[in-house]
Design an enzyme around this catalytic site. Structure first.
Site, PDB file in Angstrom:
ATOM      1  N   ASP A 135       0.827  -1.222   0.000  1.00 26.33           N
ATOM      2  CA  ASP A 135       0.000   0.000   0.000  1.00 26.33           C
ATOM      3  C   ASP A 135       0.852   1.258   0.000  1.00 26.33           C
ATOM      4  OD1 ASP A 135      -2.399  -1.235   0.087  1.00 26.33           O
ATOM      5  OD2 ASP A 135      -2.827  -0.848   2.196  1.00 26.33           O
ATOM      6  N   CYS A 189     -16.998 -16.475  -8.654  1.00 23.83           N
ATOM      7  CA  CYS A 189     -18.175 -15.920  -7.965  1.00 23.83           C
ATOM      8  C   CYS A 189     -19.460 -16.546  -8.501  1.00 23.83           C
ATOM      9  CB  CYS A 189     -18.253 -14.406  -8.173  1.00 23.83           C
ATOM     10  SG  CYS A 189     -17.111 -13.473  -7.140  1.00 23.83           S
ATOM     11  N   CYS A 195     -22.469 -10.209  -1.641  1.00 24.35           N
ATOM     12  CA  CYS A 195     -21.782  -9.003  -1.171  1.00 24.35           C
ATOM     13  C   CYS A 195     -22.485  -7.739  -1.678  1.00 24.35           C
ATOM     14  CB  CYS A 195     -20.308  -9.011  -1.592  1.00 24.35           C
ATOM     15  SG  CYS A 195     -20.032  -9.286  -3.344  1.00 24.35           S
ATOM     16  N   CYS A 199     -24.402  -5.120   1.177  1.00 23.90           N
ATOM     17  CA  CYS A 199     -23.665  -3.892   1.514  1.00 23.90           C
ATOM     18  C   CYS A 199     -24.628  -2.874   2.141  1.00 23.90           C
ATOM     19  CB  CYS A 199     -23.007  -3.298   0.265  1.00 23.90           C
ATOM     20  SG  CYS A 199     -22.177  -1.739   0.640  1.00 23.90           S
ATOM     21  N   CYS A 245     -19.210  -7.206   3.389  1.00 26.57           N
ATOM     22  CA  CYS A 245     -19.125  -7.930   2.115  1.00 26.57           C
ATOM     23  C   CYS A 245     -18.292  -9.200   2.251  1.00 26.57           C
ATOM     24  CB  CYS A 245     -18.597  -7.020   1.006  1.00 26.57           C
ATOM     25  SG  CYS A 245     -16.947  -6.368   1.294  1.00 26.57           S
ATOM     26  N   CYS A 249     -19.603 -13.596   2.369  1.00 30.77           N
ATOM     27  CA  CYS A 249     -19.059 -14.317   1.214  1.00 30.77           C
ATOM     28  C   CYS A 249     -18.931 -15.811   1.533  1.00 30.77           C
ATOM     29  CB  CYS A 249     -17.702 -13.750   0.831  1.00 30.77           C
ATOM     30  SG  CYS A 249     -16.981 -14.606  -0.588  1.00 30.77           S
TER      31      CYS A 249
END
Ligand code: SF4
Length: 370
Positions: A135, A189, A195, A199, A245, A249
């Site tokens: 990051d 998926c 998800c 949300c 989310c 899952c």
């Protein structure tokens, strides 16, 4: 140089260093540039101006380290054992903190591991151009992870894998040697949309596309201003980040707990009672959050987030007294305190009306459903 043998050795070293999986990919991210441009043009990055400033640099690793040929993408699980079931998400008088932030800040830890990995490679090849990232630079880490076979980008935009779910951090090591590359992960998926539909703020505006301006993680962590009223109820008791989310899952049934003790929940977050956390003054906050990712949002933003959670908590005279006492210290906090007090007082009105109606029913001897 036998680069295949070296690649195998790198994966072995990475495991020894505590990474749960590594993969290797080339640096061509050109197919991701149009989507990145559309996301920026839509303003979905909110006030994260650096994202717009960096533009397509994020898709061009060789501009970060000239001569880069490969990216070694690494993941490390962070799910702490005590936080596996996110029980306090359904306890509105307690604070919910994103699972990744319960322990020590991962940036330095993962970067140090990547650096050690690079030094081992350098020792083997003699000379190595490399740069580790966690990051810390504009880099499309998720497409790189997918190319390197670490998982696929889910409809929530995070990387997830069939044998690990999504509770892991990513880090990248850019290198200038032609290692053999791994096969990319296939998206699995399928027809699931859990998800997207779960949300709380509708931040996943289309498959794989998140409008950060609606995302509770962005609002509580990245956004320092006045949180728009339309999102405050939906924030519930989430005071730092949001995991909804990921919690829904189905692939996270297969996730492993972290092997890294630094990611275990720190003691000071054991008592997540909102009033208790709100009582920390700035010095206490800085001391208790030393080495935590939470520290970087600062005390005022921490308190802003807790105030909203207090507004969403069940009626409590102690919350009202605490908020009234705090009023007048900061313009930003006052705006959120006014809102939170209104939510609390509306609950008194509701409770009082209900109580009076019950008294009338008893006095008149009316049936209970009158
Ligand atoms: S919840 Fe369903 S759609 Fe979302 S990332 Fe997981 S599998 Fe994919």
């Amino acid at each position: 140089m036998d680069y295949q043998a070296l690649a195998d050795q790198i994966k072995h070293w990475a495991k020894e260093l505590g990474f749960d999986k590594v993969g290797i990919c080339d640096i061509d991210l050109s197919e991701h540039e149009p989507a990145l441009q559309r996301w920026l043009d839509a303003g979905y990055h909110g006030e994260m101006d650096w994202m717009a400033r960096h533009g397509m640099l994020r898709a061009r690793p060789a501009e970060l380290l000239p001569g880069t040929l490969r990216v070694i993408s690494a993941r490390i699980n962070y799910l702490p054992p005590q936080a596996q079931f996110a029980a306090n998400l359904s306890e509105p008088s307690q604070a919910y903190i994103s699972r990744y932030a319960l322990g020590r800040d991962y940036h330095k830890l993962v970067r140090n591991k990547l650096k050690k990995l690079a030094e081992k490679i350098e020792h083997e090849v003699g000379q190595l151009g490399y740069r580790p990232f966690v990051d810390s630079a504009p880099l499309l880490e998720r497409p790189l992870a997918q190319k390197a076979g670490l998982g696929w980008a889910g409809k929530h935009s995070l990387i997830l894998d069939q044998d690990a779910g999504s509770w892991f951090f990513l880090g990248e090591l850019l290198v200038d040697i032609p290692l053999p590359i791994d096969s990319p992960s296939e998206n699995q998926c399928g027809t699931c949309r859990a998800c997207i539909t779960s949300c709380p703020t509708g931040a996943i505006v289309e498959e794989g596309v998140v409008d950060a301006r609606r995302c509770i993680s962005y609002l509580t962590i990245e956004y320092p201003g006045i949180i728009p009223e339309e999102f405050r109820h939906a924030m519930g008791n989430r005071i730092y980040g949001c995991d909804d989310c990921q919690l829904v899952c189905p692939w996270n049934r297969f996730s492993d707990l972290t092997q890294e003790p630094d990611f275990h929940r720190r003691d000071k977050l054991n008592n997540a009672d909102l009033i208790h956390l709100f009582a920390w003054d700035e010095q206490t906050f800085l001391r208790y959050m030393e080495g935590s990712p939470i520290r970087r949002i600062g005390h005022q933003q921490w308190q802003r987030n807790i105030i909203i959670a207090m507004g969403n908590a069940p009626y409590s005279q102690q919350i009202i007294d605490t908020l009234e006492k705090k009023h007048g210290e900061s313009q930003l906090l006052d705006i959120h305190i006014d809102w939170a007090l209104k939510q609390q007082r509306q609950q008194i009105t509701y409770i009082t009306n209900k109580h009076q109606r019950l008294i009338r029913i008893v006095q008149k001897g009316l049936p209970r459903d009158a």
